[in-house]
Write a protein that holds these residues in place. Structure first.
Motif, PDB file in Angstrom:
ATOM      1  N   TYR A 191      92.974  45.924  58.223  1.00 14.25           N
ATOM      2  CA  TYR A 191      92.305  45.884  56.931  1.00 14.25           C
ATOM      3  C   TYR A 191      90.792  45.827  57.085  1.00 14.25           C
ATOM      4  O   TYR A 191      90.089  45.629  56.107  1.00 14.25           O
ATOM      5  CB  TYR A 191      92.799  44.657  56.148  1.00 14.25           C
ATOM      6  CG  TYR A 191      94.238  44.788  55.696  1.00 14.25           C
ATOM      7  CD1 TYR A 191      94.536  45.457  54.510  1.00 14.25           C
ATOM      8  CD2 TYR A 191      95.278  44.256  56.439  1.00 14.25           C
ATOM      9  CE1 TYR A 191      95.845  45.597  54.092  1.00 14.25           C
ATOM     10  CE2 TYR A 191      96.589  44.388  56.029  1.00 14.25           C
ATOM     11  CZ  TYR A 191      96.871  45.056  54.848  1.00 14.25           C
ATOM     12  OH  TYR A 191      98.167  45.198  54.421  1.00 14.25           O
ATOM     13  N   PRO A 240      88.221  47.928  57.526  1.00 13.50           N
ATOM     14  CA  PRO A 240      87.284  48.716  56.711  1.00 13.50           C
ATOM     15  C   PRO A 240      87.166  48.201  55.283  1.00 13.50           C
ATOM     16  O   PRO A 240      86.070  48.233  54.707  1.00 13.50           O
ATOM     17  CB  PRO A 240      87.882  50.124  56.727  1.00 13.50           C
ATOM     18  CG  PRO A 240      88.723  50.156  57.944  1.00 13.50           C
ATOM     19  CD  PRO A 240      89.261  48.777  58.110  1.00 13.50           C
ATOM     20  N   TYR A 241      88.275  47.704  54.711  1.00 17.56           N
ATOM     21  CA  TYR A 241      88.207  47.153  53.356  1.00 17.56           C
ATOM     22  C   TYR A 241      87.352  45.892  53.346  1.00 17.56           C
ATOM     23  O   TYR A 241      86.577  45.662  52.410  1.00 17.56           O
ATOM     24  CB  TYR A 241      89.606  46.813  52.831  1.00 17.56           C
ATOM     25  CG  TYR A 241      90.580  47.963  52.858  1.00 17.56           C
ATOM     26  CD1 TYR A 241      90.193  49.227  52.413  1.00 17.56           C
ATOM     27  CD2 TYR A 241      91.873  47.788  53.315  1.00 17.56           C
ATOM     28  CE1 TYR A 241      91.086  50.280  52.429  1.00 17.56           C
ATOM     29  CE2 TYR A 241      92.775  48.849  53.335  1.00 17.56           C
ATOM     30  CZ  TYR A 241      92.366  50.093  52.887  1.00 17.56           C
ATOM     31  OH  TYR A 241      93.249  51.123  52.912  1.00 17.56           O
ATOM     32  N   ALA A 242      87.521  45.072  54.397  1.00 14.38           N
ATOM     33  CA  ALA A 242      86.726  43.843  54.488  1.00 14.38           C
ATOM     34  C   ALA A 242      85.245  44.190  54.610  1.00 14.38           C
ATOM     35  O   ALA A 242      84.394  43.523  54.010  1.00 14.38           O
ATOM     36  CB  ALA A 242      87.185  43.016  55.679  1.00 14.38           C
ATOM     37  N   ALA A 267      83.998  45.046  51.164  1.00 15.72           N
ATOM     38  CA  ALA A 267      83.828  43.841  50.339  1.00 15.72           C
ATOM     39  C   ALA A 267      82.568  43.094  50.771  1.00 15.72           C
ATOM     40  O   ALA A 267      81.772  42.652  49.932  1.00 15.72           O
ATOM     41  CB  ALA A 267      85.060  42.943  50.480  1.00 15.72           C
ATOM     42  N   CYS A 317      79.403  44.774  49.591  1.00 17.68           N
ATOM     43  CA  CYS A 317      79.213  44.577  48.152  1.00 17.68           C
ATOM     44  C   CYS A 317      78.625  43.194  47.883  1.00 17.68           C
ATOM     45  O   CYS A 317      77.636  43.054  47.155  1.00 17.68           O
ATOM     46  CB  CYS A 317      80.548  44.756  47.443  1.00 17.68           C
ATOM     47  SG  CYS A 317      80.446  44.534  45.675  1.00 17.68           S
ATOM     48  N   LEU A 318      79.220  42.149  48.515  1.00 15.32           N
ATOM     49  CA  LEU A 318      78.772  40.776  48.254  1.00 15.32           C
ATOM     50  C   LEU A 318      77.351  40.555  48.758  1.00 15.32           C
ATOM     51  O   LEU A 318      76.508  39.971  48.073  1.00 15.32           O
ATOM     52  CB  LEU A 318      79.729  39.786  48.917  1.00 15.32           C
ATOM     53  CG  LEU A 318      81.149  39.765  48.340  1.00 15.32           C
ATOM     54  CD1 LEU A 318      82.046  38.876  49.177  1.00 15.32           C
ATOM     55  CD2 LEU A 318      81.116  39.286  46.902  1.00 15.32           C
ATOM     56  N   LEU A 360      74.825  42.224  46.528  1.00 15.04           N
ATOM     57  CA  LEU A 360      74.639  41.485  45.276  1.00 15.04           C
ATOM     58  C   LEU A 360      73.788  40.239  45.499  1.00 15.04           C
ATOM     59  O   LEU A 360      72.902  39.927  44.690  1.00 15.04           O
ATOM     60  CB  LEU A 360      75.988  41.088  44.684  1.00 15.04           C
ATOM     61  CG  LEU A 360      76.790  42.196  43.994  1.00 15.04           C
ATOM     62  CD1 LEU A 360      78.139  41.660  43.557  1.00 15.04           C
ATOM     63  CD2 LEU A 360      76.027  42.735  42.806  1.00 15.04           C
ATOM     64  N   ALA A 361      74.067  39.544  46.611  1.00 13.66           N
ATOM     65  CA  ALA A 361      73.269  38.354  46.918  1.00 13.66           C
ATOM     66  C   ALA A 361      71.805  38.749  47.065  1.00 13.66           C
ATOM     67  O   ALA A 361      70.907  38.048  46.576  1.00 13.66           O
ATOM     68  CB  ALA A 361      73.784  37.690  48.192  1.00 13.66           C
ATOM     69  N   SER A 374      87.764  54.773  53.195  1.00 19.17           N
ATOM     70  CA  SER A 374      88.856  54.034  53.853  1.00 19.17           C
ATOM     71  C   SER A 374      90.193  54.302  53.192  1.00 19.17           C
ATOM     72  O   SER A 374      91.193  54.485  53.886  1.00 19.17           O
ATOM     73  CB  SER A 374      88.617  52.530  53.825  1.00 19.17           C
ATOM     74  OG  SER A 374      87.313  52.218  54.154  1.00 19.17           O
ATOM     75  N   LEU A 434      79.706  34.523  43.777  1.00 16.49           N
ATOM     76  CA  LEU A 434      80.003  35.384  44.922  1.00 16.49           C
ATOM     77  C   LEU A 434      81.274  34.928  45.632  1.00 16.49           C
ATOM     78  O   LEU A 434      82.076  35.752  46.071  1.00 16.49           O
ATOM     79  CB  LEU A 434      78.825  35.404  45.904  1.00 16.49           C
ATOM     80  CG  LEU A 434      77.608  36.230  45.485  1.00 16.49           C
ATOM     81  CD1 LEU A 434      76.575  36.235  46.607  1.00 16.49           C
ATOM     82  CD2 LEU A 434      77.979  37.650  45.127  1.00 16.49           C
ATOM     83  N   PHE A 449      88.287  39.879  45.932  1.00 17.00           N
ATOM     84  CA  PHE A 449      88.339  41.012  46.864  1.00 17.00           C
ATOM     85  C   PHE A 449      89.449  40.797  47.889  1.00 17.00           C
ATOM     86  O   PHE A 449      90.220  41.709  48.188  1.00 17.00           O
ATOM     87  CB  PHE A 449      87.002  41.175  47.593  1.00 17.00           C
ATOM     88  CG  PHE A 449      85.947  41.902  46.798  1.00 17.00           C
ATOM     89  CD1 PHE A 449      86.301  42.785  45.799  1.00 17.00           C
ATOM     90  CD2 PHE A 449      84.606  41.699  47.061  1.00 17.00           C
ATOM     91  CE1 PHE A 449      85.334  43.469  45.066  1.00 17.00           C
ATOM     92  CE2 PHE A 449      83.622  42.364  46.343  1.00 17.00           C
ATOM     93  CZ  PHE A 449      83.989  43.250  45.344  1.00 17.00           C
ATOM     94  N   PHE A 460      94.947  50.237  56.379  1.00 15.64           N
ATOM     95  CA  PHE A 460      94.035  51.334  56.672  1.00 15.64           C
ATOM     96  C   PHE A 460      94.769  52.434  57.440  1.00 15.64           C
ATOM     97  O   PHE A 460      95.395  52.169  58.457  1.00 15.64           O
ATOM     98  CB  PHE A 460      92.866  50.801  57.508  1.00 15.64           C
ATOM     99  CG  PHE A 460      91.859  51.839  57.897  1.00 15.64           C
ATOM    100  CD1 PHE A 460      91.130  52.510  56.931  1.00 15.64           C
ATOM    101  CD2 PHE A 460      91.639  52.134  59.226  1.00 15.64           C
ATOM    102  CE1 PHE A 460      90.195  53.462  57.298  1.00 15.64           C
ATOM    103  CE2 PHE A 460      90.704  53.082  59.596  1.00 15.64           C
ATOM    104  CZ  PHE A 460      89.984  53.752  58.624  1.00 15.64           C
TER     105      PHE A 460
END
Lengths: 114, 249
Positions: A3, A5-7, A10, A13-14, A17-18, A46, B14, B21, B31
């Motif tokens: 997983y 690439p998904y992490a 995420a 993104c975070l 934003l920060a 992904s 966050l 998420f 994946f």
């Protein structure tokens, strides 16, 4: 498979934003927003990945080879275009803000009007 | 809002978003475990039906050609937006500016080489967009990038033609309008908007993919010129004081 690439998506993104929320410079803010938007490229590419798939370009590889999803790649293209124009507009607004208030620090711009 | 309050609000937000998420990712297929039918379907049908060996561009300019038209107009709207935001109506600060030419011969030589290589790569990416990796959008950005190098290694004056909006506007019209006209041509023939009109040719050659080639070239032009227009607008607000030795050079 994993997983990871998904992490990564995420996390981008975070972290972006920060950066946007704590930015002290409008140009830095635009770059942070680009980081946030990059997470959507990573996510799109992904989800379309097929294990051992090749690029969906059938020049030099046989027509029936396993290839990754071309739809998300085309969407990523749109995404990049949107990202570029958003950054251009933010930079234009940053220039205007600097002209009107003499600063690019979002906290330093105190008098909004119009 | 003070900085401390903002951080106090940001941290839990966050963390919460990160938690959501993690929850979402846990529900995704792993994946590489691709399930959707569309990618497989397009990879099977685009080359036989449209003779475009680059399926991504076949998707962009044929299967979802209408979306891509919208995308071109997003770019167009952004250029208009930036122009309106940066236009200084008073005309104040509109001084004819001359910047220093890059003095180092090495920088100039490398720069000129980069322009040549950049233009060539950009043209190749656009021209072969529907055959090999590339296409009008990435190719257009490379072309515009190569031209902007001229500003970096030359002078403001060398770059003159590329910051002249009146000279650039017709090309932007050609790019954006060419796309729409290709679509309307199909309507005029009684077909659906953006129907692929021309013969599909031999897959893997420049004479293939029908309308995809024309739409690809139109967006290549539109993207190149849009990028140059954006750069020209920012350049116009950029004031560089002349150094004494540069006056009259």
């Amino acid at each position: 498979m994993s997983y990871l690439p998904y992490a990564v998506a995420a996390w981008l993104c975070l972290v972006g934003l920060a950066g946007v929320a704590t930015s002290k410079n409008l140009i830095h803010l635009a770059v942070c927003l680009t980081v946030t938007q990059s997470s959507s490229y990573v996510l799109l590419l992904s989800v379309g990945y097929v294990e051992h798939g090749k690029a969906p370009i059938f020049k030099g590889i046989p027509l029936h080879s396993t290839a990754v999803d071309p739809v998300v790649q085309a969407l990523t293209l749109t995404d990049v275009v949107v990202s570029v124009v958003v950054v251009a507009l933010i930079l234009a607004l940053a220039l205007d803000a600097h002209r009107l208030s003499g600063t690019v620090d979002p906290d330093g711009i105190t008098d909004f009007s119009g | 809002m003070s900085r401390r309050v903002r951080l106090a609000l940001l941290t839990p937000a966050l963390l919460g978003l990160g938690g959501l998420f993690a929850w979402a990712i846990a529900g995704l297929p792993e994946f590489g475990d691709y399930r959707g039918p569309y990618g497989y379907v397009l990879n099977q049908i685009v080359v036989p039906l449209r003779h475009s060996t680059n399926v991504v561009m076949g998707t962009t300019f044929d299967v979802r050609g209408l979306d891509t038209m919208g995308e071109e107009f997003i770019l167009y709207a952004a250029v208009v937006g930036v122009t309106l935001l940066l236009r200084d109506e008073s005309g104040a600060g509109r001084v004819e500016r001359r910047t220093r030419r890059a003095r180092s011969d090495t920088v100039r030589l490398l720069g000129v080489l980069m322009i040549g290589v950049g233009l060539l790569v950009g043209l190749w990416l656009v021209a072969f967009g529907y055959i090999t990796p590339g296409g009008g959008f990435p190719g257009g950005v490379v072309l515009a990038g190569a031209i902007v190098v001229l500003y970096l290694v030359g002078s403001h004056r060398d770059y003159g033609p590329f910051r002249n909006e009146h000279a650039l506007d017709p090309f932007e019209g050609l790019g954006a309008g060419g796309y729409v006209i290709t679509g309307l041509a199909a309507l005029a023939l009684g077909l659906q908007f953006l129907t692929n009109l021309f013969g599909y040719g031999k897959a893997g050659t420049l004479l293939s993919a029908g309308s995809i080639g024309i739409l690809n070239a139109a967006s290549g032009i539109a993207v190149t010129v849009a990028m140059l227009l954006l750069f020209a607008e920012f350049l116009e607000t950029y004031v560089v004081p002349l150094e004494p030795e540069d006056v009259g050079s």
